[in-house]
Design an enzyme around this catalytic site. Structure first.
Site, PDB file in Angstrom:
ATOM      1  N   CYS A 166     -13.397  -8.826 -23.264  1.00  0.00           N
ATOM      2  CA  CYS A 166     -13.087  -7.983 -24.421  1.00  0.00           C
ATOM      3  C   CYS A 166     -13.734  -6.599 -24.300  1.00  0.00           C
ATOM      4  O   CYS A 166     -13.255  -5.650 -24.902  1.00  0.00           O
ATOM      5  CB  CYS A 166     -13.487  -8.674 -25.712  1.00  0.00           C
ATOM      6  SG  CYS A 166     -15.160  -9.309 -25.667  1.00  0.00           S
TER       7      CYS A 166
ATOM      8  N   GLU B 197     -15.624 -12.110 -33.384  1.00  0.00           N
ATOM      9  CA  GLU B 197     -15.813 -11.365 -32.130  1.00  0.00           C
ATOM     10  C   GLU B 197     -14.429 -11.239 -31.497  1.00  0.00           C
ATOM     11  O   GLU B 197     -13.949 -12.173 -30.866  1.00  0.00           O
ATOM     12  CB  GLU B 197     -16.752 -12.202 -31.248  1.00  0.00           C
ATOM     13  CG  GLU B 197     -17.187 -11.558 -29.991  1.00  0.00           C
ATOM     14  CD  GLU B 197     -17.989 -10.344 -30.286  1.00  0.00           C
ATOM     15  OE1 GLU B 197     -17.526  -9.268 -29.885  1.00  0.00           O
ATOM     16  OE2 GLU B 197     -19.045 -10.470 -30.929  1.00  0.00           O
TER      17      GLU B 197
HETATM   18  P1  NAD Z   1      -4.445 -16.238 -28.359  1.00  0.00           P
HETATM   19  O1  NAD Z   1      -4.409 -15.290 -29.488  1.00  0.00           O
HETATM   20  O2  NAD Z   1      -3.330 -17.208 -28.196  1.00  0.00           O
HETATM   21  O3  NAD Z   1      -5.791 -17.111 -28.437  1.00  0.00           O
HETATM   22  C1  NAD Z   1      -7.048 -16.542 -28.434  1.00  0.00           C
HETATM   23  C2  NAD Z   1      -8.063 -17.657 -28.738  1.00  0.00           C
HETATM   24  O4  NAD Z   1      -7.871 -18.107 -30.067  1.00  0.00           O
HETATM   25  C3  NAD Z   1      -7.915 -18.905 -27.877  1.00  0.00           C
HETATM   26  O5  NAD Z   1      -9.211 -19.354 -27.529  1.00  0.00           O
HETATM   27  C4  NAD Z   1      -7.214 -19.910 -28.767  1.00  0.00           C
HETATM   28  O6  NAD Z   1      -7.597 -21.240 -28.493  1.00  0.00           O
HETATM   29  C5  NAD Z   1      -7.715 -19.521 -30.128  1.00  0.00           C
HETATM   30  N1  NAD Z   1      -6.791 -19.793 -31.214  1.00  0.00           N
HETATM   31  C6  NAD Z   1      -5.474 -19.485 -31.274  1.00  0.00           C
HETATM   32  N2  NAD Z   1      -4.956 -19.864 -32.462  1.00  0.00           N
HETATM   33  C7  NAD Z   1      -5.970 -20.435 -33.175  1.00  0.00           C
HETATM   34  C8  NAD Z   1      -6.069 -21.011 -34.475  1.00  0.00           C
HETATM   35  N3  NAD Z   1      -5.021 -21.069 -35.320  1.00  0.00           N
HETATM   36  N4  NAD Z   1      -7.266 -21.503 -34.848  1.00  0.00           N
HETATM   37  C9  NAD Z   1      -8.347 -21.450 -34.036  1.00  0.00           C
HETATM   38  N5  NAD Z   1      -8.308 -20.909 -32.808  1.00  0.00           N
HETATM   39  C10 NAD Z   1      -7.149 -20.389 -32.375  1.00  0.00           C
HETATM   40  O7  NAD Z   1      -4.613 -15.363 -27.072  1.00  0.00           O
HETATM   41  P2  NAD Z   1      -4.735 -15.766 -25.510  1.00  0.00           P
HETATM   42  O8  NAD Z   1      -3.417 -15.519 -24.856  1.00  0.00           O
HETATM   43  O9  NAD Z   1      -5.422 -17.057 -25.297  1.00  0.00           O
HETATM   44  O10 NAD Z   1      -5.752 -14.622 -25.071  1.00  0.00           O
HETATM   45  C11 NAD Z   1      -5.345 -13.306 -25.012  1.00  0.00           C
HETATM   46  C12 NAD Z   1      -5.834 -12.481 -26.165  1.00  0.00           C
HETATM   47  O11 NAD Z   1      -6.946 -13.072 -26.800  1.00  0.00           O
HETATM   48  C13 NAD Z   1      -6.296 -11.140 -25.649  1.00  0.00           C
HETATM   49  O12 NAD Z   1      -5.354 -10.168 -25.962  1.00  0.00           O
HETATM   50  C14 NAD Z   1      -7.623 -10.888 -26.301  1.00  0.00           C
HETATM   51  O13 NAD Z   1      -7.489  -9.955 -27.321  1.00  0.00           O
HETATM   52  C15 NAD Z   1      -8.005 -12.144 -26.956  1.00  0.00           C
HETATM   53  N6  NAD Z   1      -9.240 -12.736 -26.414  1.00  0.00           N
HETATM   54  C16 NAD Z   1     -10.410 -12.129 -26.728  1.00  0.00           C
HETATM   55  C17 NAD Z   1     -11.573 -12.659 -26.246  1.00  0.00           C
HETATM   56  C18 NAD Z   1     -12.887 -12.030 -26.566  1.00  0.00           C
HETATM   57  O14 NAD Z   1     -13.814 -12.218 -25.796  1.00  0.00           O
HETATM   58  N7  NAD Z   1     -13.032 -11.341 -27.700  1.00  0.00           N
HETATM   59  C19 NAD Z   1     -11.551 -13.786 -25.441  1.00  0.00           C
HETATM   60  C20 NAD Z   1     -10.333 -14.385 -25.148  1.00  0.00           C
HETATM   61  C21 NAD Z   1      -9.175 -13.848 -25.662  1.00  0.00           C
END
Ligand code: NAD
Length: 477
Positions: A282, A248
Site C-alpha cells: 500500500c 489501513e
Molecule cells: P479486495 O478489495 O477484493 O480485498 C481486499 C482485502 O479485503 C482482502 O484481504 C479480502 O479478503 C478482504 N475483504 C474483501 N471483502 C471483505 C468483506 N466483505 N469483509 C471482510 N474482508 C473483506 O482486493 P484484492 O484484489 O484482494 O486486493 C487489491 C486491492 O486491495 C488493492 O487495490 C489495494 O488497494 C487493496 N489492498 C491493500 C492492502 C494494504 O496493505 N492496505 C493490502 C492488500 C490489498
C-alpha cells in the site's frame, strides 16, 4: 502442499462443516494447498473463546504478557527458515523479502512487548484537596482483525502486537490466499505461552465473517487492512454498531523529485521500494512527479536499474520480482496500461504479462502521464511506475494532493525550504524524504483521507486498543 486449519480456543481444527478452499501458488497458477473454511458454529466458538481469553489476558500482569510476547518474537526468528518458503509459495514474493517480512514481524512483537509495560494513565490535579482524579487506560475488549495476503504475517502482527500489549483478546480473519505462514505465526504465539482463547485464527468467506463478527456484541473493536472500497463498507458497519475501528487502506503514493538531488541515489532507493512484492504494497511509490529539467535523466536512470530486476519464482534466490497475486490483478494491470497508452502515455518498458504460467507482469514504466488516465486515479497494486513532469513545486504538491488517498508520500530534494513546504503541504499520513524510512515498529503507520483511520505503529497503535476511563474519588466523609 500446506493444509491450513482454524485455531480456536487453543486448538487446531478443520471447519466443523469440513469445508475447505483451494490455495493457489501465484508463480505456477496451480493449487498448492488448502485452507479450512469457518462456518457460523466455528465463529461462535471463536467468539466464546475470545470472551474467556479476554478475562484471562486482561488480568495477566503486563510483565508476564511482555515476557510471552518476547518469547514469541524469538520463536518467529528461529523458525523463519521454515515459514519464509510458505510466504513464497502462497503470496509469491521472493525468498529474501519473505525473510525480511518475518524479521520485521519479530521486531514489531518485541517493540509492542516493551510498550505493553508503558500503557500509563495520569493523575489530574483536583479542584478540592480531598479529591483524587485519575485517568486509567483499560483494554477495549475482544477485537476482530481482517488481514490481507500481501504481507501475510506482517499485517497480522500489526494488529496482534498492540492488541496483546493492551490486554485484549483478538480473532484474526487471515488471508485465504496465503494462510500457511499465518498458521505458523500463531503456533509461535501459542508455543510462547499465549493462553487459549486470547488469540484465534479463522479463514472463510470474508463477507460472511465480517457481517457476523462486526455486529456481534462480544466484539468491541475492529481493525481492517485492505482496499478502500471494502474498508468503507466495514467502517460503516462498525459505526452502525458503535464499534471502534482502525482502517489501513490503499494509497497512490506520490514521489516528488526536484532538480539538484543525487538522481542515481534516488533511483537506487526507489527501485526496490517500488517493485517490492511486485508493487503490491500500500505504500509503494506510484506517481513519480519529476522536475522537468531532470525528468528524462531520472527516467533513464530508473529504467536502467529496472533492467537489473530478475523475474521468476521466489524460490530461486536470484529472483527479485515475483508474480502478482491473481489472474484478476494481471487483467487489471493490462487494462490500466491499455487505457494509458490510448490516452497518450509512452511505454518506457514492460507493459504486459510475462510467460503463460503463473501471474507474472513485467516491470513497467509509463511516462507522459496525464490525469485523465485511469491508473493515475486508481491504485495500480502492481509493478508499474508512472512518470509525470512538473514545472513548479506548487504544481507537484497540487498533483500529490489531487487524489482522495493520503497514505505514504515521498520526496527527494536538497533544498530545505522545499522540504519544509512539502512536509507541511502534502496530505498524507507518512512522508519519507531522501530515503525510505517507513514501516518500522516505533513510528506511526497509517493514512488519512480515504486511506484510513488510525495508526498501526508507534504509541498510537496501542492507544487504539485502550479505553480511557476517568475516575474521581472524594475522601469518605
Ligand atoms: P479486495 O478489495 O477484493 O480485498 C481486499 C482485502 O479485503 C482482502 O484481504 C479480502 O479478503 C478482504 N475483504 C474483501 N471483502 C471483505 C468483506 N466483505 N469483509 C471482510 N474482508 C473483506 O482486493 P484484492 O484484489 O484482494 O486486493 C487489491 C486491492 O486491495 C488493492 O487495490 C489495494 O488497494 C487493496 N489492498 C491493500 C492492502 C494494504 O496493505 N492496505 C493490502 C492488500 C490489498
Amino acid at each position: 502442499m500446506y493444509h491450513s486449519q482454524l485455531f480456536i480456543d487453543g486448538r487446531w481444527a478443520s471447519s466443523s462443516s469440513e469445508r475447505h478452499l483451494d490455495v493457489i501458488n501465484p508463480a505456477t497458477g496451480e493449487v498448492e494447498g488448502s485452507v479450512a473454511h469457518a462456518n457460523k458454529d466455528d465463529m461462535d466458538r471463536a467468539l466464546a473463546a475470545a470472551e474467556r481469553g479476554f478475562e484471562i489476558w486482561r488480568k495477566t500482569s503486563v510483565f508476564e504478557r511482555s515476557k510471552i510476547m518476547r518469547a514469541a518474537a524469538t520463536l518467529v526468528r528461529s523458525r523463519a527458515d521454515i515459514i519464509a518458503p510458505m510466504i513464497v509459495a502462497q503470496a509469491g514474493k521472493p525468498l529474501a523479502e519473505a525473510k525480511a517480512e518475518l524479521a520485521s514481524a519479530a521486531d514489531v512483537l518485541d517493540w509492542f512487548s516493551e510498550e505493553a509495560r508503558r500503557t500509563y494513565g495520569r493523575v489530574i490535579t483536583p479542584r478540592f484537596a480531598n479529591v483524587t482524579q485519575s485517568v486509567v487506560k483499560e483494554p477495549v475488549g475482544p477485537v476482530v482483525g481482517f488481514t490481507p495476503w500481501n504481507f501475510p504475517v506482517a499485517q497480522i502482527v500489526r494488529k496482534v502486537g498492540p492488541a496483546l500489549a493492551a490486554g485484549c483478546s483478538i480473532i484474526i480473519k487471515g488471508p485465504e490466499e496465503a494462510p500457511a505462514a499465518p498458521v505458523e505465526f500463531f503456533k509461535c504465539l501459542h508455543d510462547a505461552g499465549v493462553p487459549a482463547g486470547v488469540i484465534g485464527l479463522i479463514f472463510g468467506t470474508p463477507a460472511e465473517i465480517s457481517s457476523y463478527l462486526i455486529p456481534h456484541p462480544t466484539i468491541r473493536k475492529i481493525s481492517f487492512t485492505g482496499s478502500v472500497q471494502v474498508g468503507k463498507h466495514l467502517a460503516a458497519m462498525a459505526g452502525s454498531h458503535m464499534k471502534r475501528a482502525t482502517m489501513e487502506l490503499g494509497g497512490h503514493a506520490p514521489v516528488i523529485i526536484t532538480s539538484g538531488v543525487n538522481l542515481q541515489q534516488a533511483a537506487d532507493v526507489l527501485l526496490p521500494t517500488k517493485f517490492r512484492h511486485a508493487g503490491q504494497a500500500c505504500v509503494a511509490p506510484t506517481r513519480f512527479l519529476i522536475e522537468r529539467s531532470v525528468y528524462r535523466e531520472f527516467i533513464d536512470l530508473f529504467k536502467a536499474k529496472c533492467e537489473s530486476l530478475v523475474i521468476g519464482n521466489g524460490t530461486d534466490e536470484k529472483t527479485t520480482l515475483g508474480p502478482v497475486n491473481s489472474a484478476r490483478r494481471l487483467e487489471a494491470l493490462e487494462a490500466y496500461v491499455g487505457d494509458a497508452l490510448e490516452k497518450g502515455a509512452t511505454l518506457e518498458c514492460g507493459g504486459s504479462r510475462v510467460g503463460d504460467q503463473g501471474y507474472f507482469f513485467a516491470p513497467t514504466i509509463l511516462s507522459d502521464m496525464t490525469t485523465d488516465m485511469r491508473i493515475m486515479n486508481e491504485e495500480p497494486f502492481g509493478p508499474i511506475a508512472l512518470m509525470m513532469a512538473f514545472d513548479s513545486v506548487d504544481d507537484a504538491i497540487a498533483e500529490a494532493n489531487r487524489l482522495p488517498f493520503g497514505l505514504a508520500a515521498y520526496a527527494w530534494t536538497s533544498d530545505l525550504c522545499i522540504a519544509n513546504k512539502i512536509s507541511r503541504s502534502v496530505e498524507s499520513g507518512m512522508i519519507s524524504m531522501n530515503h525510505f524510512g517507513l514501516a518500522i515498529p516505533e513510528t506511526p503507520y497509517g493514512g488519512i483521507k480515504d486511506s484510513g483511520i488510525g495508526s498501526e505503529g508507534g504509541l498510537e497503535a496501542i492507544e487504539a486498543y485502550l479505553n480511557t476511563k476517568f475516575v474521581t474519588q472524594m475522601d469518605p466523609a
